[in-house]
Motif scaffolding. Structure first.
Motif, PDB file in Angstrom:
ATOM      1  N   UNK A 284       0.853  -1.196   0.000  1.00 29.86           N
ATOM      2  CA  UNK A 284       0.000   0.000   0.000  1.00 29.86           C
ATOM      3  C   UNK A 284       0.885   1.241   0.000  1.00 29.86           C
ATOM      4  N   UNK A 285       0.364   2.411  -0.378  1.00 31.40           N
ATOM      5  CA  UNK A 285       1.162   3.647  -0.279  1.00 31.40           C
ATOM      6  C   UNK A 285       1.624   3.949   1.136  1.00 31.40           C
ATOM      7  N   UNK A 286       0.797   3.660   2.125  1.00 25.33           N
ATOM      8  CA  UNK A 286       1.220   3.885   3.514  1.00 25.33           C
ATOM      9  C   UNK A 286       2.406   2.998   3.873  1.00 25.33           C
ATOM     10  N   UNK A 287       2.366   1.742   3.428  1.00 22.36           N
ATOM     11  CA  UNK A 287       3.499   0.846   3.682  1.00 22.36           C
ATOM     12  C   UNK A 287       4.755   1.332   2.970  1.00 22.36           C
ATOM     13  N   UNK A 288       4.614   1.961   1.804  1.00 24.60           N
ATOM     14  CA  UNK A 288       5.782   2.516   1.104  1.00 24.60           C
ATOM     15  C   UNK A 288       6.423   3.631   1.921  1.00 24.60           C
ATOM     16  N   UNK A 289       5.607   4.497   2.529  1.00 23.40           N
ATOM     17  CA  UNK A 289       6.164   5.549   3.392  1.00 23.40           C
ATOM     18  C   UNK A 289       6.896   4.945   4.570  1.00 23.40           C
ATOM     19  N   UNK A 290       6.393   3.854   5.118  1.00 30.10           N
ATOM     20  CA  UNK A 290       7.071   3.205   6.241  1.00 30.10           C
ATOM     21  C   UNK A 290       8.367   2.544   5.799  1.00 30.10           C
ATOM     22  N   UNK A 291       8.409   1.979   4.579  1.00 28.35           N
ATOM     23  CA  UNK A 291       9.662   1.398   4.082  1.00 28.35           C
ATOM     24  C   UNK A 291      10.724   2.465   3.827  1.00 28.35           C
ATOM     25  N   UNK A 292      10.304   3.638   3.377  1.00 34.07           N
ATOM     26  CA  UNK A 292      11.262   4.677   2.980  1.00 34.07           C
ATOM     27  C   UNK A 292      11.865   5.402   4.166  1.00 34.07           C
ATOM     28  N   UNK A 293      11.180   5.456   5.294  1.00 35.73           N
ATOM     29  CA  UNK A 293      11.652   6.257   6.429  1.00 35.73           C
ATOM     30  C   UNK A 293      11.708   5.411   7.687  1.00 35.73           C
ATOM     31  N   UNK A 294      12.714   5.653   8.533  1.00 39.49           N
ATOM     32  CA  UNK A 294      12.751   4.980   9.838  1.00 39.49           C
ATOM     33  C   UNK A 294      11.874   5.728  10.838  1.00 39.49           C
ATOM     34  N   UNK A 295      11.797   5.165  12.039  1.00 48.74           N
ATOM     35  CA  UNK A 295      11.049   5.794  13.125  1.00 48.74           C
ATOM     36  C   UNK A 295      12.053   6.497  14.032  1.00 48.74           C
ATOM     37  N   UNK A 296      11.912   7.824  14.151  1.00 47.36           N
ATOM     38  CA  UNK A 296      12.872   8.598  14.936  1.00 47.36           C
ATOM     39  C   UNK A 296      12.876   8.158  16.393  1.00 47.36           C
ATOM     40  N   UNK A 297      11.711   7.867  16.959  1.00 44.32           N
ATOM     41  CA  UNK A 297      11.655   7.444  18.363  1.00 44.32           C
ATOM     42  C   UNK A 297      12.382   6.115  18.570  1.00 44.32           C
ATOM     43  N   UNK A 298      12.259   5.199  17.602  1.00 45.28           N
ATOM     44  CA  UNK A 298      12.971   3.925  17.734  1.00 45.28           C
ATOM     45  C   UNK A 298      14.482   4.119  17.658  1.00 45.28           C
ATOM     46  N   UNK A 299      14.947   5.020  16.777  1.00 49.22           N
ATOM     47  CA  UNK A 299      16.391   5.280  16.703  1.00 49.22           C
ATOM     48  C   UNK A 299      16.907   5.873  18.008  1.00 49.22           C
ATOM     49  N   UNK A 300      16.124   6.797  18.594  1.00 54.54           N
ATOM     50  CA  UNK A 300      16.559   7.360  19.870  1.00 54.54           C
ATOM     51  C   UNK A 300      16.610   6.287  20.957  1.00 54.54           C
ATOM     52  N   UNK A 301      15.616   5.405  20.977  1.00 55.86           N
ATOM     53  CA  UNK A 301      15.632   4.322  21.967  1.00 55.86           C
ATOM     54  C   UNK A 301      16.819   3.397  21.738  1.00 55.86           C
ATOM     55  N   UNK A 302      17.159   3.141  20.459  1.00 57.11           N
ATOM     56  CA  UNK A 302      18.307   2.283  20.164  1.00 57.11           C
ATOM     57  C   UNK A 302      19.606   2.928  20.629  1.00 57.11           C
ATOM     58  N   UNK A 303      19.754   4.235  20.384  1.00 56.95           N
ATOM     59  CA  UNK A 303      20.967   4.931  20.842  1.00 56.95           C
ATOM     60  C   UNK A 303      21.048   4.911  22.372  1.00 56.95           C
ATOM     61  N   UNK A 304      19.911   5.116  23.038  1.00 60.35           N
ATOM     62  CA  UNK A 304      19.902   5.064  24.499  1.00 60.35           C
ATOM     63  C   UNK A 304      20.298   3.675  25.002  1.00 60.35           C
ATOM     64  N   UNK A 305      19.810   2.632  24.314  1.00 64.73           N
ATOM     65  CA  UNK A 305      20.175   1.276  24.709  1.00 64.73           C
ATOM     66  C   UNK A 305      21.656   1.027  24.507  1.00 64.73           C
ATOM     67  N   UNK A 306      22.212   1.521  23.381  1.00 67.63           N
ATOM     68  CA  UNK A 306      23.661   1.380  23.162  1.00 67.63           C
ATOM     69  C   UNK A 306      24.453   2.124  24.236  1.00 67.63           C
ATOM     70  N   UNK A 307      23.989   3.310  24.609  1.00 65.70           N
ATOM     71  CA  UNK A 307      24.677   4.067  25.658  1.00 65.70           C
ATOM     72  C   UNK A 307      24.638   3.322  26.984  1.00 65.70           C
ATOM     73  N   UNK A 308      23.466   2.753  27.293  1.00 71.52           N
ATOM     74  CA  UNK A 308      23.359   1.991  28.551  1.00 71.52           C
ATOM     75  C   UNK A 308      24.285   0.778  28.533  1.00 71.52           C
ATOM     76  N   UNK A 309      24.312   0.067  27.399  1.00 76.49           N
ATOM     77  CA  UNK A 309      25.178  -1.110  27.313  1.00 76.49           C
ATOM     78  C   UNK A 309      26.647  -0.720  27.386  1.00 76.49           C
ATOM     79  N   UNK A 310      26.998   0.424  26.774  1.00 73.77           N
ATOM     80  CA  UNK A 310      28.383   0.884  26.843  1.00 73.77           C
ATOM     81  C   UNK A 310      28.777   1.224  28.273  1.00 73.77           C
TER      82      UNK A 310
END
Length: 531
Positions: free
Chosen positions: A264-290
């Motif tokens: 669907x067109x909505x799924x295309x928008x999701x494929x083209x762009x990441x989720x900013x909140x998920x990236x921030x959570x991933x960076x926070x998790x990397x910082x915690x693990x570090x």
């Protein structure tokens, strides 16, 4: 309805309903059973169980309907593009003046001509390698610019913009074009070539990824995206492209050539762009693990250090023998009191002589200390450091100009950072020395403060003329004095015998303060002496 004839004619005037139902009966009587062959399109399964469709060939089309009771008796399930042979009767829909066929039976007659043509084109492009997986480009993980090729007035562009805005902050460029009809393939191809022709760094940003989107529809509505020229344009592009044409069950030729297909067109928008909140959570998790790993390493090194320290001898055991030898050597030395007694007597004599001089110099030292303190204030030191920094910066600029004028001095210019670091270190050490000096002067100011003895419980004795009494011999019996304490002043009268007054030393005395009004002595005569 009443029949009304025109004055000059005997023909009967029909109503619209009468004429429509008369035509309906005529068609149903004349074509009560027909056998029809054609290609199915616009197949719609209604929620009430009926099936509405269109049967067509290369020149004409007729609407058809399968009532709910006959749907289960059909040999095949009606689908888009399927060539079938149906039997039924011709009837009309009076409310819309349309004729249609009521289908009673349906059987397959072969693959539709359009689908057969599409399969031949698909086999041709597949043989050329346009569908190969190794030529598909990976999608960028964090695109800064997204290009969208679709109709600017449909719901598709609103869904894409809304989804991208919720997920990822980026710029979206929309290339408007028609997405249905004969001109759709050419306009979509031109939009893809236009986006790929944008130069990086130009006034218009070059997209990092493209989305070709359109809503659902029949095979005829989506046929523009089965164009061979459009498929080759997609394959020749250099920007990764996502195909989002129709719904999940719709498949077009562009879906096989594009780098990624979205249901669907909505799924295309999701494929083209990441989720900013998920990236921030991933960076926070990397910082915690570090931090966890760093803490674990530090704890391991601390444990190893403690284990190594346990193998070292105790400092007390190393110093015990030397302490014992020191104790034996001290026993053979003379007593400290015997050694210090003459020096102590001399110190008392010097202290007695310096007492008066110290009092005279206190005010002078206080004034000098204020002057020195003003010169050595932190603001002055900071200004000096700033001046040093500016001089260093000016020296750096002059050296840069000299290096630009004389190429052979480039090697010497490389030493400037080291010299700047040395200058910064010297300025820092100078600031530290001046700070230590300021602290020492402040301590001296506090130690020479004439008011400090008052904080220890002492009192300052002043005569009636405002001079300070430095010994008991300067006071006579019955003389009024002023006692200054830390918390205030009190007047008093000298009692008892005193020595001969000694004239005050020639020291510049402060201006005389007005003598306080004599207070009425208390009525009791049992008041003891103050000295």
């Amino acid at each position: 309805m009443t029949d009304v004839a025109a004055p000059d004619s005997n023909a009967q005037a029909y109503s619209v309903s009468e004429l429509a139902f008369a035509l309906k009966r005529t068609l149903e009587d004349r074509y009560s059973f027909v056998r029809l062959r054609g290609e199915l399109s616009k197949v719609t399964h209604h929620s009430n169980g009926h099936v509405y469709l269109t049967i067509k060939d290369d020149k004409a089309a007729i609407d058809g309907v399968v009532w709910k009771g006959n749907v289960r008796q059909l040999q095949i399930r009606p689908e888009h593009g399927l060539e079938v042979i149906v039997t039924g009767k011709i009837t009309t829909y009076p409310a819309g003046s349309r004729y249609q066929i009521v289908i009673e039976t349906m059987e397959a007659a072969g693959v539709g001509a359009l689908l057969a043509q599409l399969e031949r084109l698909k086999a041709k492009l597949h043989a050329e390698g346009l569908f190969a997986a190794d030529r598909k480009r990976p999608l960028p993980s964090m695109p800064a610019v997204v290009g969208v090729i679709t109709s600017p007035t449909g719901a598709v562009i609103r869904d894409i913009l809304h989804r991208i805005r919720d997920r990822w902050p980026c710029q979206v460029l929309v290339w408007p074009c028609v997405v249905q009809g004969d001109a759709a393939a050419g306009q979509v191809s031109a939009a893809i070539r236009g986006f790929n022709a944008i130069a990086p760094g130009g006034p218009v940003p070059r997209p990092d990824i493209l989305i070709v989107a359109r809503g659902g529809g029949s095979v005829e509505d989506l046929w523009a995206f089965n164009d061979e020229g459009l498929a080759r344009t997609v394959a020749e592009g250099t920007i990764p492209l996502i195909s989002a044409v129709g719904h999940e069950t719709d498949t077009t030729l562009i879906d096989f050539v594009s780098d990624r297909r979205a249901p669907t067109p909505t799924a295309a928008a999701e494929m083209a762009t990441p989720v900013l909140a998920e990236l921030r959570a991933l960076v926070s998790d990397y910082d915690r693990r570090l931090n966890t790993c760093g803490g674990r390493v530090i704890e391991e090194r601390r444990t190893r250090l403690i284990s190594a320290a346990r193998g070292l001898p105790r400092p007390a055991d190393l110093l015990a023998l030397a302490q014992q030898r020191l104790d034996l050597a001290v026993r053979g030395l003379p007593r400290l009191d015997d050694l210090t007694a003459p020096a102590e007597r001399r110190f008392k004599e010097v202290a007695a002589r310096l007492d008066a001089a110290l009092q005279r110099n206190t005010d002078i030292h206080a004034r000098d200390l204020l002057k020195v303190t003003a010169r050595l204030s932190p603001d002055t030191l900071h200004r000096q450091r700033a001046d040093c920094g500016r001089r260093v910066q000016d020296l750096g600029r002059r050296l840069d100009l000299a290096a630009a004028r004389v190429p052979e001095r480039v090697a010497q210019h490389a030493r400037l950072p080291a010299l700047q670091e040395r200058l910064n270190a010297v300025a820092k050490r100078r600031l530290e020395r001046e700070t230590d000096r300021l602290v020492a002067l402040d301590k001296l100011r506090v130690s020479l403060n004439p008011e400090r003895p008052l904080e220890l419980g002492f009192a300052l004795v002043r005569k009636a003329d405002g001079t300070i009494a430095r010994s008991a011999a300067e006071l006579t019996s019955g003389e009024r004095v002023n006692l200054k304490f830390k918390a205030g002043d009190r007047d008093a009268v000298i009692d008892g015998e005193g020595g001969t007054p000694v004239p005050p030393a020639p020291v510049a005395a402060p201006p005389p303060r007005p003598a306080p009004k004599p207070k009425t002595p208390p009525p009791s005569s049992d008041q003891g002496s103050l000295f």
